[in-house]
Design an enzyme around this catalytic site. Structure first.
Site, PDB file in Angstrom:
ATOM      1  N   HIS A 187    -102.474  41.869  23.280  1.00  0.00           N
ATOM      2  CA  HIS A 187    -103.284  41.465  24.425  1.00  0.00           C
ATOM      3  C   HIS A 187    -102.542  41.813  25.702  1.00  0.00           C
ATOM      4  O   HIS A 187    -101.351  41.524  25.843  1.00  0.00           O
ATOM      5  CB  HIS A 187    -103.589  39.967  24.384  1.00  0.00           C
ATOM      6  CG  HIS A 187    -104.756  39.593  25.240  1.00  0.00           C
ATOM      7  ND1 HIS A 187    -104.683  39.535  26.619  1.00  0.00           N
ATOM      8  CD2 HIS A 187    -106.048  39.288  24.912  1.00  0.00           C
ATOM      9  CE1 HIS A 187    -105.865  39.192  27.102  1.00  0.00           C
ATOM     10  NE2 HIS A 187    -106.711  39.042  26.091  1.00  0.00           N
ATOM     11  N   SER A 243    -113.905  36.310  23.389  1.00  0.00           N
ATOM     12  CA  SER A 243    -115.222  36.022  23.946  1.00  0.00           C
ATOM     13  C   SER A 243    -116.348  36.546  23.063  1.00  0.00           C
ATOM     14  O   SER A 243    -116.145  37.433  22.219  1.00  0.00           O
ATOM     15  CB  SER A 243    -115.352  36.656  25.331  1.00  0.00           C
ATOM     16  OG  SER A 243    -115.368  38.076  25.217  1.00  0.00           O
ATOM     17  N   GLU A 266    -113.976  35.566  15.866  1.00  0.00           N
ATOM     18  CA  GLU A 266    -114.162  34.160  16.253  1.00  0.00           C
ATOM     19  C   GLU A 266    -114.364  34.172  17.753  1.00  0.00           C
ATOM     20  O   GLU A 266    -113.476  34.552  18.499  1.00  0.00           O
ATOM     21  CB  GLU A 266    -112.946  33.340  15.824  1.00  0.00           C
ATOM     22  CG  GLU A 266    -113.134  31.848  16.049  1.00  0.00           C
ATOM     23  CD  GLU A 266    -112.554  31.379  17.359  1.00  0.00           C
ATOM     24  OE1 GLU A 266    -113.317  31.317  18.355  1.00  0.00           O
ATOM     25  OE2 GLU A 266    -111.349  31.091  17.404  1.00  0.00           O
ATOM     26  N   CYS A 303    -110.931  27.329  22.115  1.00  0.00           N
ATOM     27  CA  CYS A 303    -112.243  27.716  21.594  1.00  0.00           C
ATOM     28  C   CYS A 303    -113.020  26.519  21.076  1.00  0.00           C
ATOM     29  O   CYS A 303    -114.229  26.595  20.860  1.00  0.00           O
ATOM     30  CB  CYS A 303    -112.092  28.766  20.489  1.00  0.00           C
ATOM     31  SG  CYS A 303    -110.921  28.312  19.206  1.00  0.00           S
ATOM     32  N   GLU A 396    -121.314  29.188  26.897  1.00  0.00           N
ATOM     33  CA  GLU A 396    -119.969  28.628  27.071  1.00  0.00           C
ATOM     34  C   GLU A 396    -119.439  28.919  28.466  1.00  0.00           C
ATOM     35  O   GLU A 396    -119.575  30.037  28.979  1.00  0.00           O
ATOM     36  CB  GLU A 396    -119.017  29.221  26.030  1.00  0.00           C
ATOM     37  CG  GLU A 396    -117.589  28.711  26.143  1.00  0.00           C
ATOM     38  CD  GLU A 396    -116.632  29.402  25.184  1.00  0.00           C
ATOM     39  OE1 GLU A 396    -115.531  28.851  24.967  1.00  0.00           O
ATOM     40  OE2 GLU A 396    -116.970  30.480  24.659  1.00  0.00           O
TER      41      GLU A 396
END
Length: 532
Positions: A187, A243, A266, A303, A396
């Site tokens: 990331h 996301s 996920e 999450c 969300e």
């Protein structure tokens, strides 16, 4: 501090890419951190996958004991990184050092958990149906079945868990445990952290004499490398935590390939919490405090953050609101993981609050500082009918925000439950006496909406154990049958293979009549553990 060089790690080969460079940013200061990182080239990406495929063919021959030792050595090498790992992760994510120390422990415990699973052997689900040549009217052949690894797995690091869901996190651990090589796309929010962990894994590869290409890691400042990895013909599966937009994009990309592959994404959820009347009557004040702390835990960047609260109007719900509001008021704004995540939170928050029928109940008393990537905790409220008629309110908002749905009666509460999309978690706050026949319809509905149904707790916090299911119906994940946490996560990266009338010398160890390890086997319908 441990040296960070900004290179890509392809197997045991260190590669320095070309012109595309980037730096990590300290979200608390907005300043770039030392070390330039190089986005992988097309050639490096292909090299990583080619080495992974060669390693896969060799990994098939490695016995479980060596794989288990390898996983344990990774954990040992991560722990050996010491304070510099925690320091770098804190600089790149603004997460408190205490949280990061705990996350490091979880990461290493996951690796050791899978090592134990590999040694014990039951995960391969060895089934043996011996031949019955005299059976009438037709003889029965000898058929034996086992789970086998699927091939090179691409893992995308997660922004909100720089250790437990990133370079050596649960996806990597479970894929390696199943016998697959792993290529990690680090990331770009915490590349230095990823690089330190990658070095630890590669040291474990060397110590345990694992094949070159068992593990590789590449950097990228954008999306190009990720697309190359997902579409590469040697990739056999993808693991992603992030996301909905990101996970769905990878899922669609994988299904456009000439050979579609599974993407285990996920993608988060709003994790609704149903506040039933008797529970509110007995402990509304405590529940208000509990949920204000849960919503703001980790600046709301879980999450499983409870983004939706549902209750029936009345004095007890008002007590809950007052308690929640007071607790929230006293919680100071804190930094989010990156400046961009903070900007996204602010944009999604403003979008939600500008919907018709939305009222802000309370927010933190302090003023958030965008220069420090700080987020303002907020609780808003609306009527059930407004929520039911506005799809935007079902989305969300990643951060310390929650929406309270005030229902006129339990019928409206049931309508809200019916309207929910798939969730990672659903929570019911209730007393035992009110979970009888009158609430059976609600509970039955909620079972169909989630991967984990919680009673009288908070969803923030995922226990790493065999019984945990961290997944759920779409859009929480792309495949609700699988978990990304716990020992069952290994099954994402394995497939069943049957052997019929196969010579014993060709059979996998777990299917042979004479083996050299303890393993559970299902032989002609009966499970037994044998020293075989």
């Amino acid at each position: 501090m441990t040296h960070i060089d900004g290179f890509n790690y392809i197997g045991t080969v260190v590669c320095k890419s070309g012109e595309a460079r980037f730096q990590a940013v300290n979200p608390q200061t907005g300043q770039a951190l030392p070390t330039e990182f190089f986005s992988a080239t097309l050639e490096e990406t292909d090299l990583a996958m080619t080495k992974a495929q060669k390693a896969f063919l060799q990994l098939k021959k490695i016995l479980p004991a060596q794989k288990a030792r390898f996983l344990e050595e990774i954990a040992h090498q991560i722990e050996a990184l010491g304070e510099p790992l925690i320091e770098r992760a804190h600089q790149e994510t603004a997460l408190p050092t205490g949280r990061l120390i705990g996350e490091r422990g979880r990461t290493c415990n996951q690796l050791r958990m899978f090592a134990n699973l590999v040694r014990e052997g039951s995960w391969v689900e060895a089934n043996i149906d011996t031949a019955q040549p005299e059976r009438q009217p037709l003889p029965k052949p000898d058929i034996r079945k086992i789970l086998v690894p699927i091939g090179p797995v691409v893992v995308f690091g997660a922004s909100n868990f720089p250790l437990a869901f990133s370079t050596a996190g649960g996806d990597t651990a479970s894929a390696l445990a199943a016998g697959n090589p792993v290529v990690v796309k680090a990331h770009n929010a915490h590349p230095g952290t990823a690089e330190l962990v990658a070095k630890a894994i590669l040291k474990a590869v060397e110590i345990c004499e694992m094949p070159e290409g068992t593990f590789s890691m590449v950097h990228d400042s954008g999306y190009t490398v990720g697309k190359l990895l997902v579409t590469h013909p040697l990739t056999k599966a993808v693991a992603f935590t992030g996301s909905l937009a990101g996970g769905k994009a990878l899922f669609d990309l994988a299904n456009q390939r000439p050979e579609p592959i599974p993407v285990f994404a996920e993608m988060g959820s709003i994790n609704p919490v149903f506040l039933l009347e008797e529970a509110l009557a007995k402990r509304a004040e405590t529940m208000g405090q509990q949920y204000a702390q849960s919503v703001t835990l980790g600046t709301g960047q879980f999450c499983t953050n409870p983004g939706l609260l549902i209750g029936v109007k009345g004095a007890h719900l008002n007590t809950f609101i007052a308690s929640f509001s007071q607790t929230l008021h006293d919680i100071a704004p804190s930094s989010m993981l990156t400046p961009q995540i903070q900007k996204n939170y602010q944009a999604h928050l403003e979008k939600a609050l500008h919907q018709n029928g939305i009222d802000v109940i309370a927010s933190a008393s302090g003023t958030s500082n965008p220069q420090k990537s700080e987020a303002q905790p907020v609780i808003a409220s609306t009527e059930a009918k407004v929520f039911l008629n506005n799809p935007t309110l079902h989305e969300e908002v990643f951060g310390p925000y929650t929406l309270l749905i005030q229902c006129n009666d339990t019928t409206e509460m049931q309508q809200v439950a019916d309207a929910l999309q798939g969730q990672l978690t659903v929570t019911v706050m209730a007393e035992a006496e009110e979970l009888g026949e009158t609430q059976q319809t609600l509970v039955t509905t909620l079972e169909e909406k989630t991967g984990r149904l919680i009673f009288n707790g908070v969803p923030t916090g995922v226990e790493v154990c065999p019984s945990m299911h961290h997944g759920g119906p779409y859009p929480a994940t792309t495949d609700s049958r699988f978990t990304s946490v716990g020992t069952s996560a290994i099954k994402r990266f394995a497939r069943p293979l049957s052997f019929q009338n196969t010579p014993e010398a060709i059979l996998p160890e777990a299917l042979r009549n004479q083996n050299t390890q303890d393993i559970w086997r299902l032989v002609n319908g009966e499970w037994s553990k044998e020293n075989i």
